[in-house]
Structure formats: structure tokens, C-alpha cells
Design an enzyme around this catalytic site. Structure first.
Site, mmCIF file in Angstrom:
data_model
loop_
_atom_site.group_PDB
_atom_site.id
_atom_site.type_symbol
_atom_site.label_atom_id
_atom_site.label_comp_id
_atom_site.label_asym_id
_atom_site.label_seq_id
_atom_site.Cartn_x
_atom_site.Cartn_y
_atom_site.Cartn_z
ATOM 1 N N ASP A 104 -34.476 7.765 -6.553
ATOM 2 C CA ASP A 104 -34.567 6.980 -7.780
ATOM 3 C C ASP A 104 -33.353 7.257 -8.669
ATOM 4 O O ASP A 104 -32.635 8.235 -8.476
ATOM 5 C CB ASP A 104 -35.826 7.345 -8.570
ATOM 6 C CG ASP A 104 -37.104 7.016 -7.825
ATOM 7 O OD1 ASP A 104 -37.055 6.187 -6.885
ATOM 8 O OD2 ASP A 104 -38.154 7.578 -8.186
ATOM 9 N N ASP A 135 -32.835 8.302 -12.414
ATOM 10 C CA ASP A 135 -33.536 8.817 -13.589
ATOM 11 C C ASP A 135 -32.546 8.942 -14.737
ATOM 12 O O ASP A 135 -31.526 9.641 -14.616
ATOM 13 C CB ASP A 135 -34.162 10.178 -13.291
ATOM 14 C CG ASP A 135 -35.235 10.087 -12.222
ATOM 15 O OD1 ASP A 135 -36.245 9.400 -12.462
ATOM 16 O OD2 ASP A 135 -35.058 10.700 -11.144
#
Length: 217
Positions: free
Chosen positions: A145, A147
Site C-alpha cells: 500500500d 501510506d
């Protein structure tokens, strides 16, 4: 390593800290086998939200896999270098990263970074991407991901909230998660967009459910 570091700065949540004497740290802490002195000589620890009466710094150790996580405490004297998420963003090392073409998270970050800069937001990179960019330790994979941390001393306007929400929804290379840091703690923007207001604010003394993370009860 071309590292933007800060000395004598009070570490904040999500900051990365390189330990001054990994051998002494390992000798003084009950640690998992993977967190040995050789690893901690390369890998920074991450400041987490907690507090201790003796002034120690709450940190999280991370290894190469998601399962390798461990909470610990660090004294200020053990801090060799501190790097903040916004310093990682300013370096913009994803632009010439050797795996840029291979890792969707790096391409997504390349796409959203100029847009965040154009809005003049105070933002930084955290999570696995921030760790990899700051340390040169390759922990990224195709499912990583992105972040981000947005620092907001004052409340986000409705326009800013909607714009950031659209940025999250428009991510297509990799999942984009944004934490918004207020003077009292941090909350997930995705949660605020879903609930229309109430969020779980992460503070040094524990989570607080509140409608206004800039004025928690």
C-alpha cells in the site's frame, strides 16, 4: 546514504530512528530472534503512539515480513538519527527507484505526490514505502500500500476533505491510505469519509472515539 536527518528533535509518531548502539540495545531488551544487532544496524525503528513516565520513546521494530513486528522502548541517548515522514517525501527517492516500473505503490506515489505538493499540504510517507525509501532495505512487493501522513494543526475544510477523499478513491495503481495528524492524535481519512464525521482518534493514551478530532472530548 543521502539522508535528511534531524538531531535533537523530539521524535514524533511515524518518525524513523536509527539506533546508536544496536549491540547494547539488543542486550538490554527481550527481542525476537529476527531483531538482532546486525538487522538493527541497518533498519530504523518506527516511533509509535504510547507514553512512558521515564521519558523513553515508544518504538516499533519491523523486519522483512508483515509478521515481524515488535514493540519496544528507546532512550533519547540511543537515537543516532531521526527521519520524519515529510523528510522522506521531500527527498522523493521514488522517482529514480530501481523498482519503480515493478512496484505499483511507487508508481501511485509518483502520481499523487505532485498533486499533494500543488495543494501545499504538509504531507509525508510512512509504512513500508517510507521505510524502504529511507533505509534502502527492499521490503516492497506488488501488493504494498501507499501510506501517507497529512499534518493538520487546524481542521481540514470541507473542500480539502473532499479533495483528499477523491484522491483516495481515484488511486488505481495501489491502495492509498491517508492518516490525518491533529494536535491530539491521528485518524484515518477513509474512516471519516465513510462515517461522515466520527472517527477513532489514535492518541498517546489510547484510542478515542470523537466527532471532531481537532476538539476531542
Amino acid at each position: 546514504m543521502n539522508m535528511a536527518t534531524t538531531r535533537m528533535r523530539t521524535p514524533q509518531p511515524h518518525d524513523l530512528i536509527w539506533i546508536d548502539d544496536p549491540e547494547a540495545f539488543v542486550a538490554g531488551e527481550p527481542l525476537p530472534d529476527w531483531a538482532d544487532a546486525a538487522w538493527l544496524a541497518r533498519a530504523p525503528v518506527v516511533v509509535r503512539r504510547d507514553q512512558a513516565s521515564d521519558g523513553r520513546i515508544p518504538v516499533g521494530l519491523r523486519g522483512r515480513s508483515r509478521a515481524q513486528r515488535h514493540a519496544a522502548w528507546l532512550t533519547a541517548a540511543q537515537c543516532a538519527r531521526v527521519m520524519s515522514p515529510d523528510a522522506i517525501a521531500r527527498q522523493a527517492r521514488w522517482r529514480d527507484h530501481p523498482r519503480l516500473a515493478e512496484i505499483p505503490a511507487l508508481r501511485e506515489l509518483s502520481r499523487v505526490a505532485p498533486r499533494l505538493d500543488d495543494r501545499q499540504l504538509e504531507w509525508g510517507v510512512t509504512g513500508a514505502v517510507g521505510f524502504a525509501l529511507a533505509s534502502d532495505i527492499d521490503v516492497l512487493h506488488r501488493g504494498s500500500d501507499v501510506d501517507l501522513l497529512i499534518s493538520c494543526p487546524t481542521a481540514l475544510s470541507d473542500d480539502e476533505t473532499q479533495w483528499l477523499g477523491a484522491l483516495i478513491d481515484g488511486a488505481y495503481e495501489a491502495r492509498l491510505d491517508i492518516q490525518v495528524a491533529t494536535p491530539f492524535g491521528a485518524f484515518a481519512l477513509r474512516e471519516r469519509m465513510r462515517t461522515g464525521g466520527r472517527v477513532l482518534l489514535k492518541t498517546a493514551t489510547g484510542p478515542v472515539l470523537c466527532a471532531d478530532p481537532w476538539q476531542p472530548a
